[in-house]
Motif scaffolding. Structure first.
Motif, short mmCIF file in Angstrom:
data_model
loop_
_atom_site.label_atom_id
_atom_site.label_comp_id
_atom_site.label_asym_id
_atom_site.label_seq_id
_atom_site.Cartn_x
_atom_site.Cartn_y
_atom_site.Cartn_z
N ASP A 162 0.92 -0.95 -0.11
CA ASP A 162 0.03 -0.09 0.09
C ASP A 162 0.78 1.29 0.17
N LEU A 163 0.49 2.18 -0.79
CA LEU A 163 1.29 3.48 -0.94
C LEU A 163 0.18 4.83 -0.50
N PRO A 164 0.93 5.71 0.18
CA PRO A 164 0.04 6.84 0.48
C PRO A 164 -0.73 7.60 -0.39
N GLN A 165 -0.34 7.81 -1.63
CA GLN A 165 -1.10 8.63 -2.61
C GLN A 165 -1.23 7.82 -3.85
N ALA A 166 -2.46 8.49 -4.51
CA ALA A 166 -2.42 8.07 -6.25
C ALA A 166 -1.22 8.78 -6.84
N GLY A 167 -1.01 8.05 -8.02
CA GLY A 167 -0.07 8.58 -8.88
C GLY A 167 0.92 7.50 -9.37
N CYS A 168 1.99 8.10 -10.06
CA CYS A 168 3.07 7.09 -10.30
C CYS A 168 4.09 7.14 -9.41
N TRP A 169 4.56 5.90 -9.04
CA TRP A 169 5.49 5.75 -8.18
C TRP A 169 6.83 4.87 -8.78
N HIS A 170 8.00 5.45 -8.39
CA HIS A 170 9.07 4.78 -8.91
C HIS A 170 9.79 3.98 -7.71
N LEU A 171 9.71 2.73 -8.07
CA LEU A 171 10.19 1.68 -7.09
C LEU A 171 11.65 1.48 -7.22
N GLU A 172 12.46 1.43 -6.23
CA GLU A 172 13.81 0.91 -6.16
C GLU A 172 13.81 -0.43 -5.43
N LEU A 173 14.18 -1.42 -6.14
CA LEU A 173 14.05 -2.80 -5.31
C LEU A 173 15.32 -3.20 -5.19
N ARG A 174 15.68 -3.83 -3.54
CA ARG A 174 16.89 -4.18 -3.28
C ARG A 174 16.66 -5.59 -2.65
N TRP A 175 17.28 -6.69 -2.96
CA TRP A 175 17.22 -8.05 -2.41
C TRP A 175 18.46 -8.89 -2.66
N ALA A 176 18.73 -9.73 -1.43
CA ALA A 176 20.00 -10.68 -1.73
C ALA A 176 21.13 -10.28 -2.80
N GLY A 177 21.40 -9.06 -2.44
CA GLY A 177 22.65 -8.15 -2.99
C GLY A 177 22.20 -7.98 -4.54
N ARG A 178 21.06 -7.82 -4.68
CA ARG A 178 20.43 -7.54 -6.08
C ARG A 178 19.73 -6.31 -6.22
N THR A 179 19.62 -5.64 -7.35
CA THR A 179 18.78 -4.51 -7.67
C THR A 179 17.99 -4.38 -8.67
N ASP A 180 16.96 -3.70 -8.87
CA ASP A 180 16.22 -3.51 -10.22
C ASP A 180 15.38 -2.31 -9.93
N VAL A 181 14.87 -1.83 -10.61
CA VAL A 181 13.68 -0.78 -10.59
C VAL A 181 12.41 -0.89 -11.69
N LEU A 182 11.32 -0.38 -11.22
CA LEU A 182 10.12 -0.32 -11.99
C LEU A 182 9.12 0.91 -11.34
N ASP A 183 8.07 1.15 -12.41
CA ASP A 183 7.23 2.06 -11.84
C ASP A 183 5.89 1.51 -11.83
N LEU A 184 5.07 1.79 -10.78
CA LEU A 184 3.77 1.08 -10.47
C LEU A 184 2.83 2.26 -10.54
N VAL A 185 1.56 2.35 -11.04
CA VAL A 185 0.58 3.29 -11.06
C VAL A 185 -0.50 2.82 -9.89
N TYR A 186 -0.79 4.01 -9.00
CA TYR A 186 -1.76 3.71 -7.85
C TYR A 186 -3.02 4.50 -8.26
N GLU A 187 -3.99 4.24 -8.43
CA GLU A 187 -5.30 5.27 -8.62
C GLU A 187 -5.66 5.62 -7.42
N ASP A 188 -6.53 6.64 -7.41
CA ASP A 188 -7.26 6.93 -6.52
C ASP A 188 -8.78 6.70 -6.25
N SER A 189 -8.92 5.49 -5.69
CA SER A 189 -10.41 5.04 -5.60
C SER A 189 -11.12 5.92 -5.05
#
Length: 189
Positions: A162-189
């Motif tokens: 869950d994220l606090p606001q609607a819009g386009c969120w850029h996610l920086e992901l880190r796990w087990a010494g690895r990284t990736d990025v992606l964007d997710l859109v959250y709507e304002d229901s």
């Protein structure tokens, strides 16, 4: 490798059993090469991030597209049939976010959740013993200084993000010494 497939199968079955019955997922734009917000071409009405994302504030210009085609071969363990479920591939191709709660929303109604199954590409080499077990998510709302962190215990797997606001969120992901990025859109229901 067999135990990893069993874990993914169990996670997929668990999440599939928790989805809202009777509500089909909206159709998304056709799959495209992964992009980051900094390299994304401007979006037009005909190339919206998702069919419903136009209503989300800040949805235009969101780099990662929701695909509805087949999951990558390395991410489809435990799925049957065509595996055409909404998903977003990380810009580096190291992780995929399978969106069981699509479309994602700032506030969910009727007991539904922002369910995301995180599936990491199998690592070429085992992670260092000092690498953290959790999947750490640093999310930044596009065009703002709003930044939040979330953590998925045990690393990539089933989650509710869950994220606090609607819009386009850029996610920086880190796990087990690895990284990736992606964007997710959250709507304002």
């Amino acid at each position: 490798m067999g135990s990893a497939r069993s874990v993914l199968l169990g996670a997929a079955v668990l999440l599939a059993g928790c989805t809202t019955a009777g509500r089909p997922a909206p159709q998304a734009a056709s799959p495209a090469a992964p992009q980051t917000a900094s390299t994304a071409a401007p979006q037009t009405a005909s190339s919206a991030v998702t069919a419903s994302a136009g209503a989300a504030s800040g949805a235009t210009g969101c780099g990662s597209r929701v695909a509805t085609g087949p999951l990558p071969d390395w991410a489809d363990a435990g799925f049957s049939g065509s595996t055409r479920t909404p998903h977003v591939l990380g810009a580096h191709g190291e992780i995929v976010a399978v969106l069981f709660g699509h479309p994602l929303s700032r506030s969910r109604k009727h007991g539904t959740h922002n369910k995301i199954l995180w599936v990491a590409r199998p690592a070429a080499t085992p992670p260092a013993a000092t690498a953290p077990d959790a999947l750490r998510i640093t999310a930044t709302l596009a065009g703002t200084g709003t930044r939040v962190t979330r953590e998925v215990a045990g690393g990539p797997g089933p989650s509710i993000v869950d994220l606090p606001q609607a819009g386009c969120w850029h996610l920086e992901l880190r796990w087990a010494g690895r990284t990736d990025v992606l964007d997710l859109v959250y709507e304002d229901s």
